[in-house]
Write a protein that holds these residues in place. Sequence first.
Motif, short mmCIF file in Angstrom:
data_model
loop_
_atom_site.label_atom_id
_atom_site.label_comp_id
_atom_site.label_asym_id
_atom_site.label_seq_id
_atom_site.Cartn_x
_atom_site.Cartn_y
_atom_site.Cartn_z
N VAL A 120 54.77 17.61 33.73
CA VAL A 120 53.51 18.01 34.57
C VAL A 120 52.42 17.23 33.72
O VAL A 120 51.68 16.15 34.38
CB VAL A 120 53.05 19.36 34.33
CG1 VAL A 120 51.51 19.64 34.58
CG2 VAL A 120 54.09 19.98 35.47
N ARG A 121 52.42 17.00 32.29
CA ARG A 121 51.43 16.29 31.56
C ARG A 121 51.43 14.85 32.03
O ARG A 121 50.66 14.17 31.94
CB ARG A 121 51.58 16.66 30.04
CG ARG A 121 50.81 18.08 29.95
CD ARG A 121 51.27 18.00 28.25
NE ARG A 121 50.51 19.53 27.95
CZ ARG A 121 50.87 20.30 27.01
NH1 ARG A 121 52.09 19.91 26.08
NH2 ARG A 121 50.37 21.52 26.51
N GLU A 122 52.71 14.35 31.99
CA GLU A 122 52.75 12.97 32.38
C GLU A 122 52.32 12.82 33.60
O GLU A 122 51.42 11.60 33.94
CB GLU A 122 54.33 12.46 32.17
CG GLU A 122 54.56 11.21 32.53
CD GLU A 122 56.10 10.92 32.55
OE1 GLU A 122 56.67 9.66 32.94
OE2 GLU A 122 56.96 11.53 31.71
N GLY A 123 52.57 13.46 34.69
CA GLY A 123 52.15 13.34 36.06
C GLY A 123 50.70 13.48 36.23
O GLY A 123 49.98 12.72 37.18
N VAL A 124 50.01 14.25 35.60
CA VAL A 124 48.46 14.26 35.57
C VAL A 124 47.53 13.33 34.99
O VAL A 124 46.49 13.36 34.83
CB VAL A 124 47.88 15.68 35.27
CG1 VAL A 124 48.69 16.78 36.20
CG2 VAL A 124 48.29 16.33 33.73
N ALA A 125 48.52 12.52 33.86
CA ALA A 125 47.70 11.48 33.24
C ALA A 125 46.77 10.78 33.58
O ALA A 125 45.60 10.48 33.21
CB ALA A 125 48.92 10.77 32.32
N GLY A 126 47.00 10.42 34.85
CA GLY A 126 46.09 9.40 35.50
C GLY A 126 45.26 10.14 36.69
O GLY A 126 44.39 9.28 37.28
N TRP A 127 45.21 11.34 36.70
CA TRP A 127 44.41 12.01 37.72
C TRP A 127 42.74 11.96 37.25
O TRP A 127 42.50 11.74 36.21
CB TRP A 127 44.89 13.56 37.71
CG TRP A 127 46.01 13.92 38.59
CD1 TRP A 127 46.87 12.67 38.91
CD2 TRP A 127 46.47 15.21 38.75
NE1 TRP A 127 48.08 13.51 39.76
CE2 TRP A 127 47.58 14.87 39.61
CE3 TRP A 127 45.87 16.51 38.88
CZ2 TRP A 127 48.70 15.91 40.31
CZ3 TRP A 127 46.57 17.38 39.47
CH2 TRP A 127 47.92 17.10 40.11
N PRO A 128 41.97 11.95 38.57
CA PRO A 128 40.61 11.63 38.29
C PRO A 128 40.04 13.11 37.59
O PRO A 128 38.93 12.98 36.85
CB PRO A 128 40.09 11.38 39.45
CG PRO A 128 40.95 12.08 40.41
CD PRO A 128 42.33 11.83 39.85
#
Length: 396
Positions: A246-254
């Motif tokens: 999850v942390r890897e997936g949200v790293a680029g979220w605005p």
Amino acid sequence: MAARPASVVARKIFLVATEESGDRLGASLMKVLRQRLGDAVRFEGVGGLTMAREGLVSLFPIQELSIMGFTAVARKLPMILRRVRETADAAVAAAPDILVIIDSPDFTHRVARRVRARAPAIPIVDYVAPTVWAWRSGRARAMRRYIDHVLALLPFEPEAYRRLNGPPCTYIGHTLIEQIGSLRPDADEQRRRDGQPPVLLVLPGSRRSEIRHHMTVFGETLQRLREQGADFELVLPTMPHLIDAVREGVAGWPVAPRIAVGEQEKKAAFRIARAAFAKSGTVTLELALAGVPMIGAYRAGPIEMWIALTLAKTSSVILANLVIGENVIPEFMQADATPEKLAAALRDVLEDTPQRRRQLDAFSRLDAIMATGSQSPSVRAADIVLATLRKSRTSV
């Protein structure tokens, strides 16, 4: 001299559960069966950590079977089939009073067919009705040869099994109805749910493969929503073993979400949420019972999605829609799940719109639709298991 009382013959119950959800069902069933039978019951079979705490020594770790995707299953097929054979052999050798298979039909039904062929006197109960109403409807009739009773978690399933000429099927209730109190807000939580900025839940899935397929489009949708001026507090519930993904997936979220870890934090987030952006699945029914309007999206690998869409025979892939009997929750599948469409649909459930009000009205009917009376699903399941056991003994 008074005669000594005859010793009580222990009932032997063989259970097979190969996923965490089935493990939880199995543990609750074991607990009630022990309450019913006291020391006069023994358990054997396959299960996880929760069933182990109730006294089951599993034939093998069920984590071996945590496999997602058609290609991954194909690679592991020799091991899976070996475990099927070993489980069936152990069940026949144990000569139990009853066999209870729990969910995971691709595995458990292979075991059941082998046991019925070699030891036809052993009654077999299937806990969690296979979705014959959604795809491969011919399974219902075939199940009559090796299943004595089916326990359904969804209220419309017994009628589907009757219509498809399947084995006897009884609605025992979904485990979620036992959790309603922990899903719905108290007065303070309701004020937060109605407050500003609104709490928006994001639920990309409970498996790594689902998170991989959904995180990019979910992030792009949230970016578009923020660019359109929408204000929200973002919460992403997940389980401990998925935190890294999850942390890897949200790293680029605005918008950086607050990550809520574990069941207690998830339910606390549900109680204050105004709306949700969810991967289609069981979580949609959980959200509906919590009174949280939502949109559903689903993306998968091209082969998996093609097979699913080709075989599916339902009007919706969202479980809450199927239970309500009306497609009140918008769903966006594969190529249709674009940031543009998803962002527009999300605004509809975040704001006070006819779409949001329609969902809330439908959710208010769920308690009556899913009611089971005064008994819990686990108690109803145990009663049917014991009734099936007694019936088989009297017919011998």
